[in-house]
Design an enzyme around this catalytic site. Structure first.
Site, PDB file in Angstrom:
ATOM      1  N   ASN A   9      10.491  14.885  44.720  1.00 11.61           N
ATOM      2  CA  ASN A   9      10.650  14.082  43.507  1.00 11.61           C
ATOM      3  C   ASN A   9      10.350  15.003  42.334  1.00 11.61           C
ATOM      4  O   ASN A   9       9.196  15.335  42.080  1.00 11.61           O
ATOM      5  CB  ASN A   9       9.667  12.900  43.543  1.00 11.61           C
ATOM      6  N   LYS A  11      10.565  14.407  39.270  1.00  5.95           N
ATOM      7  CA  LYS A  11      10.057  13.706  38.070  1.00  5.95           C
ATOM      8  C   LYS A  11      10.830  14.217  36.836  1.00  5.95           C
ATOM      9  O   LYS A  11      12.029  14.472  36.966  1.00  5.95           O
ATOM     10  CB  LYS A  11       8.535  13.881  37.967  1.00  5.95           C
ATOM     11  N   HIS A  94       8.086   3.800  41.846  1.00 10.64           N
ATOM     12  CA  HIS A  94       7.057   4.853  41.824  1.00 10.64           C
ATOM     13  C   HIS A  94       5.900   4.378  40.939  1.00 10.64           C
ATOM     14  O   HIS A  94       6.123   3.687  39.931  1.00 10.64           O
ATOM     15  CB  HIS A  94       7.656   6.150  41.282  1.00 10.64           C
ATOM     16  N   GLU A  96       4.263   5.790  38.755  1.00 11.95           N
ATOM     17  CA  GLU A  96       4.388   6.170  37.338  1.00 11.95           C
ATOM     18  C   GLU A  96       5.287   5.182  36.600  1.00 11.95           C
ATOM     19  O   GLU A  96       5.054   4.859  35.436  1.00 11.95           O
ATOM     20  CB  GLU A  96       4.917   7.615  37.235  1.00 11.95           C
ATOM     21  N   GLU A 166       1.883   6.136  48.664  1.00 15.24           N
ATOM     22  CA  GLU A 166       1.310   7.117  47.749  1.00 15.24           C
ATOM     23  C   GLU A 166       0.057   6.549  47.089  1.00 15.24           C
ATOM     24  O   GLU A 166       0.162   5.774  46.127  1.00 15.24           O
ATOM     25  CB  GLU A 166       2.314   7.465  46.646  1.00 15.24           C
ATOM     26  N   GLY A 172      -0.625  14.256  42.128  1.00 10.23           N
ATOM     27  CA  GLY A 172      -0.758  15.336  41.161  1.00 10.23           C
ATOM     28  C   GLY A 172      -2.183  15.769  40.886  1.00 10.23           C
ATOM     29  O   GLY A 172      -2.450  16.464  39.908  1.00 10.23           O
ATOM     30  N   SER A 212      -0.107  14.971  46.545  1.00  8.47           N
ATOM     31  CA  SER A 212      -0.611  16.343  46.717  1.00  8.47           C
ATOM     32  C   SER A 212      -0.248  16.956  48.077  1.00  8.47           C
ATOM     33  O   SER A 212      -1.047  17.674  48.659  1.00  8.47           O
ATOM     34  CB  SER A 212      -2.118  16.386  46.465  1.00  8.47           C
TER      35      SER A 212
HETATM   36  O1  LIG Z   1       6.607  11.244  44.126  1.00  4.38           O
HETATM   37  C1  LIG Z   1       5.763  12.108  44.384  1.00  4.38           C
HETATM   38  C2  LIG Z   1       4.373  11.837  44.203  1.00  4.38           C
HETATM   39  O2  LIG Z   1       4.104  11.206  43.009  1.00  4.38           O
HETATM   40  C3  LIG Z   1       3.449  12.945  44.565  1.00  4.38           C
HETATM   41  O3  LIG Z   1       3.349  13.907  43.555  1.00  4.38           O
HETATM   42  P1  LIG Z   1       2.513  15.246  43.856  1.00  4.38           P
HETATM   43  O4  LIG Z   1       3.101  15.820  45.122  1.00  4.38           O
HETATM   44  O5  LIG Z   1       2.762  16.114  42.669  1.00  4.38           O
HETATM   45  O6  LIG Z   1       1.099  14.833  44.048  1.00  4.38           O
END
Ligand SMILES: O=C[C@H](O)COP(=O)(O)O
Length: 250
Positions: A9, A11, A94, A96, A166, A172, A212
């Site tokens: 992803n 983002k 998601h 976010e 998640e 993150g 993560s």
């Molecule tokens: O969609 C992915 C997640 O929000 C995980 O993000 P991350 O791997 O940067 O922690």
């Protein structure tokens, strides 16, 4: 036997040129027999990315869609438009988007139905906030979000859906859930799918862990009985790291 699925992803990262250069870097490499490899890119990069990865086994995903096919919805993108671009997957709900763009369980469900209407596979995100975890509400939050997201689907559609568990506090932050903890929640989510759609559907639905995940820990998650892959943010942005994630899922 469920096929493992690694989904990157991106983002809100990468220009079109950066996306194409990533595609050149992963072609023929992030393509491992027995592992599904998906890149979920910003809308702006989708046409170039589908073109650059044509003929490869890497699939393309979007990160959102609107539930209507068309209309006066400024700034939105529909399933019709995504299908037109050759997109296969779409991330829905998601955390976010739930936190910053007011997505609710109800809109998530409408988007899941819209995805199926247009032949797109939804990757539905569920997961608890830190305070919910500390209050012992992890499972109830995941149950509520899962039940709401899958409401009204046929058993066949539910089996095709991908769920990404998640925990929000792990996104993150570098603080990943232990693989055993993630597996416990994921197997609980699978039990909820069994209760709603039957054991056969629960045995087929793929449930990823996200939060993560990195090349160094992906194999540990994949070693767990109920974890079928990962939804990866930060570590999916560089070709070398993404290739290692896909290799680690084998
Ligand atoms: O969609 C992915 C997640 O929000 C995980 O993000 P991350 O791997 O940067 O922690």
């Amino acid at each position: 036997m469920r096929k493992p699925i690694i989904a990157g992803n991106w983002k809100m990262f990468k220009t079109v040129q950066e996306a194409v250069s990533f595609a050149e870097g992963v072609k023929g490499k992030a393509e491992i027999e027995g592992v599904e490899s998906v890149i979920c890119a910003p809308f702006t990069s989708l046409p170039a990315l589908t073109e650059a990865l044509k003929g490869t086994s890497i699939k393309i995903g979007a990160q959102n869609l609107h539930w209507e096919d068309q209309g006066a919805f400024t700034g939105e993108i529909s399933g019709v438009m995504l299908k037109d671009l050759g997109v296969h997957y779409v991330i829905i709900g998601h955390s976010e988007r739930r936190a910053y763009f007011a997505e609710t369980d109800e809109t998530v469900n409408k988007k899941v139905h819209a995805a199926f209407k247009h032949g797109l596979t939804p990757i539905v995100c569920v997961g608890e906030k830190l305070e919910e975890r500390e209050a012992g509400q992890t499972k109830s939050v995941c149950k509520e979000q899962t039940d709401a997201a899958l409401k009204g689907l046929t058993a066949e559609q539910a089996a095709q859906t991908v769920i990404a568990y998640e925990p929000i506090w792990a996104i993150g932050t570098g603080k990943s859930s232990t693989s055993a903890d993630a597996n416990e929640v994921i197997s609980y989510i699978r039990e909820q799918v069994a209760a709603a759609f039957g054991a056969d559907t629960a045995a087929k639905i793929r449930i990823q862990y996200g939060g993560s995940v990195k090349p160094e820990n992906v194999a540990e998650y994949m070693g767990q009985s109920d974890i079928d892959g990962a939804l990866v943010g930060g570590a999916s942005l560089e070709p070398a790291s993404y290739i290692q994630l896909v290799e680690g899922a084998k």
